[in-house]
Design a protein around this motif. Structure first.
Motif, PDB file in Angstrom:
ATOM      1  N   PHE A  13      11.347 -35.824  24.287  1.00  0.00           N
ATOM      2  CA  PHE A  13      11.621 -34.901  23.192  1.00  0.00           C
ATOM      3  C   PHE A  13      12.791 -33.977  23.533  1.00  0.00           C
ATOM      4  O   PHE A  13      13.736 -33.837  22.769  1.00  0.00           O
ATOM      5  CB  PHE A  13      10.363 -34.085  22.877  1.00  0.00           C
ATOM      6  CG  PHE A  13      10.581 -32.992  21.866  1.00  0.00           C
ATOM      7  CD1 PHE A  13      10.815 -33.296  20.537  1.00  0.00           C
ATOM      8  CD2 PHE A  13      10.550 -31.664  22.244  1.00  0.00           C
ATOM      9  CE1 PHE A  13      11.015 -32.296  19.597  1.00  0.00           C
ATOM     10  CE2 PHE A  13      10.746 -30.655  21.316  1.00  0.00           C
ATOM     11  CZ  PHE A  13      10.979 -30.974  19.989  1.00  0.00           C
ATOM     12  N   ASP A  16      16.055 -35.905  23.609  1.00  0.00           N
ATOM     13  CA  ASP A  16      16.414 -36.612  22.386  1.00  0.00           C
ATOM     14  C   ASP A  16      17.651 -35.941  21.780  1.00  0.00           C
ATOM     15  O   ASP A  16      17.675 -34.734  21.567  1.00  0.00           O
ATOM     16  CB  ASP A  16      15.238 -36.552  21.397  1.00  0.00           C
ATOM     17  CG  ASP A  16      15.459 -37.407  20.167  1.00  0.00           C
ATOM     18  OD1 ASP A  16      16.595 -37.438  19.648  1.00  0.00           O
ATOM     19  OD2 ASP A  16      14.492 -38.024  19.709  1.00  0.00           O
ATOM     20  N   LYS A  18      18.697 -35.792  18.919  1.00  0.00           N
ATOM     21  CA  LYS A  18      18.419 -35.110  17.654  1.00  0.00           C
ATOM     22  C   LYS A  18      18.129 -33.631  17.883  1.00  0.00           C
ATOM     23  O   LYS A  18      18.446 -32.794  17.058  1.00  0.00           O
ATOM     24  CB  LYS A  18      17.193 -35.733  16.975  1.00  0.00           C
ATOM     25  CG  LYS A  18      17.516 -36.705  15.888  1.00  0.00           C
ATOM     26  CD  LYS A  18      16.327 -37.002  15.006  1.00  0.00           C
ATOM     27  CE  LYS A  18      15.150 -37.567  15.775  1.00  0.00           C
ATOM     28  NZ  LYS A  18      14.140 -38.182  14.934  1.00  0.00           N
ATOM     29  N   TYR A  19      17.495 -33.315  19.017  1.00  0.00           N
ATOM     30  CA  TYR A  19      17.041 -31.950  19.284  1.00  0.00           C
ATOM     31  C   TYR A  19      17.843 -31.244  20.366  1.00  0.00           C
ATOM     32  O   TYR A  19      17.705 -30.044  20.552  1.00  0.00           O
ATOM     33  CB  TYR A  19      15.564 -31.967  19.684  1.00  0.00           C
ATOM     34  CG  TYR A  19      14.705 -32.660  18.664  1.00  0.00           C
ATOM     35  CD1 TYR A  19      14.452 -32.081  17.428  1.00  0.00           C
ATOM     36  CD2 TYR A  19      14.159 -33.914  18.916  1.00  0.00           C
ATOM     37  CE1 TYR A  19      13.679 -32.727  16.481  1.00  0.00           C
ATOM     38  CE2 TYR A  19      13.387 -34.569  17.971  1.00  0.00           C
ATOM     39  CZ  TYR A  19      13.153 -33.967  16.761  1.00  0.00           C
ATOM     40  OH  TYR A  19      12.392 -34.598  15.824  1.00  0.00           O
ATOM     41  N   LYS A  20      18.668 -31.985  21.071  1.00  0.00           N
ATOM     42  CA  LYS A  20      19.400 -31.446  22.216  1.00  0.00           C
ATOM     43  C   LYS A  20      20.202 -30.195  21.844  1.00  0.00           C
ATOM     44  O   LYS A  20      20.197 -29.205  22.560  1.00  0.00           O
ATOM     45  CB  LYS A  20      20.314 -32.513  22.795  1.00  0.00           C
ATOM     46  CG  LYS A  20      20.756 -32.255  24.191  1.00  0.00           C
ATOM     47  CD  LYS A  20      21.513 -33.470  24.703  1.00  0.00           C
ATOM     48  CE  LYS A  20      21.450 -33.502  26.189  1.00  0.00           C
ATOM     49  NZ  LYS A  20      21.992 -34.710  26.741  1.00  0.00           N
ATOM     50  N   TYR A  22      19.656 -28.042  19.591  1.00  0.00           N
ATOM     51  CA  TYR A  22      18.732 -26.925  19.388  1.00  0.00           C
ATOM     52  C   TYR A  22      18.395 -26.256  20.719  1.00  0.00           C
ATOM     53  O   TYR A  22      18.449 -25.037  20.845  1.00  0.00           O
ATOM     54  CB  TYR A  22      17.470 -27.436  18.689  1.00  0.00           C
ATOM     55  CG  TYR A  22      16.384 -26.409  18.557  1.00  0.00           C
ATOM     56  CD1 TYR A  22      16.494 -25.363  17.643  1.00  0.00           C
ATOM     57  CD2 TYR A  22      15.247 -26.480  19.348  1.00  0.00           C
ATOM     58  CE1 TYR A  22      15.499 -24.412  17.512  1.00  0.00           C
ATOM     59  CE2 TYR A  22      14.246 -25.532  19.233  1.00  0.00           C
ATOM     60  CZ  TYR A  22      14.374 -24.505  18.312  1.00  0.00           C
ATOM     61  OH  TYR A  22      13.382 -23.558  18.205  1.00  0.00           O
ATOM     62  N   PHE A  23      18.066 -27.063  21.730  1.00  0.00           N
ATOM     63  CA  PHE A  23      17.708 -26.513  23.036  1.00  0.00           C
ATOM     64  C   PHE A  23      18.899 -25.843  23.709  1.00  0.00           C
ATOM     65  O   PHE A  23      18.758 -24.820  24.372  1.00  0.00           O
ATOM     66  CB  PHE A  23      17.108 -27.589  23.947  1.00  0.00           C
ATOM     67  CG  PHE A  23      15.760 -28.047  23.477  1.00  0.00           C
ATOM     68  CD1 PHE A  23      14.676 -27.188  23.490  1.00  0.00           C
ATOM     69  CD2 PHE A  23      15.587 -29.332  22.988  1.00  0.00           C
ATOM     70  CE1 PHE A  23      13.434 -27.596  23.030  1.00  0.00           C
ATOM     71  CE2 PHE A  23      14.342 -29.749  22.531  1.00  0.00           C
ATOM     72  CZ  PHE A  23      13.262 -28.879  22.546  1.00  0.00           C
TER      73      PHE A  23
END
Length: 108
Positions: A13, A16, A18-20, A22-23
């Motif tokens: 997760f 990923d 898609k979310y990298k 965001y982090f």
């Protein structure tokens, strides 16, 4: 075994694409929060009664460990370079000691 699967799912997760972003955005925001704290109060105290300060202290410690080992988010060159820039910045370097093998947070 269930714990292993949970860790694997969490790693997938976090990594990923898609979310990298965001982090990474959260990381940059936390770095700015840390700089603001240093500017106002110095090093965050892990024993503080203020929960936000304790969390910031823990985050700082984690970043230092990850930086030293080049693990987790510090595997990302631009994050590693940003942290290097931060710990060597004239404004903040006084909070860090230089050691042959790593950077450590100075005890207050």
């Amino acid at each position: 075994n269930n714990n292993q699967n949970q860790n694997q799912n969490q790693n997938e997760f976090v990594n990923d694409n898609k979310y990298k972003g965001y982090f990474i955005e959260i990381w940059y925001n936390k770095l700015q929060e840390l700089k603001d704290f240093f500017d106002k109060k110095g090093i965050p105290n892990s024993r503080s009664t203020n929960q936000d300060e304790k969390i910031l202290s823990s985050w700082l410690d984690t970043q230092q460990k990850n930086y030293t080992k080049k693990t987790y988010i510090m595997k990302e060159k631009y994050i590693y370079d940003k942290w290097t820039e931060f710990v060597n910045d004239d404004k903040y370097s006084k909070y860090f000691t230089k050691d042959d093998s790593k950077d450590d947070i100075k005890e207050s």
